[in-house]
Design a protein around this motif. Structure first.
Motif, short mmCIF file in Angstrom:
data_model
loop_
_atom_site.label_atom_id
_atom_site.label_comp_id
_atom_site.label_asym_id
_atom_site.label_seq_id
_atom_site.Cartn_x
_atom_site.Cartn_y
_atom_site.Cartn_z
N GLU A 8 70.61 -64.27 20.87
CA GLU A 8 69.07 -64.16 20.95
C GLU A 8 68.62 -62.92 20.84
N GLY A 9 69.41 -61.71 21.41
CA GLY A 9 68.93 -60.51 21.32
C GLY A 9 68.97 -60.00 19.87
N ASP A 10 70.02 -60.56 19.20
CA ASP A 10 70.28 -60.10 17.77
C ASP A 10 69.10 -60.57 16.95
N GLY A 11 68.64 -61.95 17.22
CA GLY A 11 67.38 -62.50 16.47
C GLY A 11 66.30 -61.59 16.98
N GLY A 12 66.01 -61.35 18.04
CA GLY A 12 64.86 -60.34 18.67
C GLY A 12 65.12 -58.89 17.49
N ALA A 13 66.13 -58.44 17.52
CA ALA A 13 66.26 -57.24 16.79
C ALA A 13 65.93 -57.37 15.36
N ALA A 14 66.37 -58.35 14.72
CA ALA A 14 66.32 -59.06 13.47
C ALA A 14 64.91 -59.10 13.24
N ALA A 15 64.10 -59.86 13.92
CA ALA A 15 62.60 -60.00 13.97
C ALA A 15 61.94 -58.80 13.91
N GLU A 16 62.18 -57.92 14.57
CA GLU A 16 61.61 -56.60 14.92
C GLU A 16 61.79 -55.53 13.52
N LEU A 17 63.01 -55.76 12.96
CA LEU A 17 63.60 -54.92 11.96
C LEU A 17 62.78 -55.48 10.69
N LYS A 18 62.88 -57.08 10.74
CA LYS A 18 61.92 -57.66 9.66
C LYS A 18 60.39 -57.22 9.58
N GLU A 19 59.87 -57.07 10.94
CA GLU A 19 58.29 -56.88 10.93
C GLU A 19 58.26 -54.96 10.55
N VAL A 20 59.22 -54.16 10.96
CA VAL A 20 58.87 -52.77 10.40
C VAL A 20 59.30 -52.86 9.01
N MET A 21 60.23 -53.50 8.42
CA MET A 21 60.17 -53.45 6.98
C MET A 21 59.20 -54.05 6.09
#
Length: 76
Positions: A8-21
């Motif tokens: 779940e933490g990795d998913g949040g980080a991935a979502a945040e990274l996606k948003e930043v990108m």
């Protein structure tokens, strides 16, 4: 349980990274479009200035009694 929390933490980080990108890519696209527009405008303006210059050179040559050629660069 622990692996689920990490996922779940990795998913949040991935979502945040996606948003930043996506934000970064949107900004790059906007800057590219703006720069492309400015470049196109500058090229158009340069083309008009070159045509005006060619016209002025032909007029000066005519006033000086010289025959203007179709390619002004040959006589310059």
């Amino acid at each position: 349980m622990r692996s689920t929390a990490m996922s779940e933490g990795d998913g949040g980080a991935a979502a945040e990274l996606k948003e930043v990108m996506e934000t970064t890519m949107r900004r790059l696209r906007d800057r590219f479009e703006m720069t492309s527009g400015q470049l196109e405008s500058n090229i158009d303006q340069m083309g008009r200035r070159i045509k005006d210059l060619e016209k002025n050179v032909a007029e000066l040559m005519s006033q000086a009694g010289m025959e203007a050629s179709s390619d002004v660069s040959e006589s310059v």
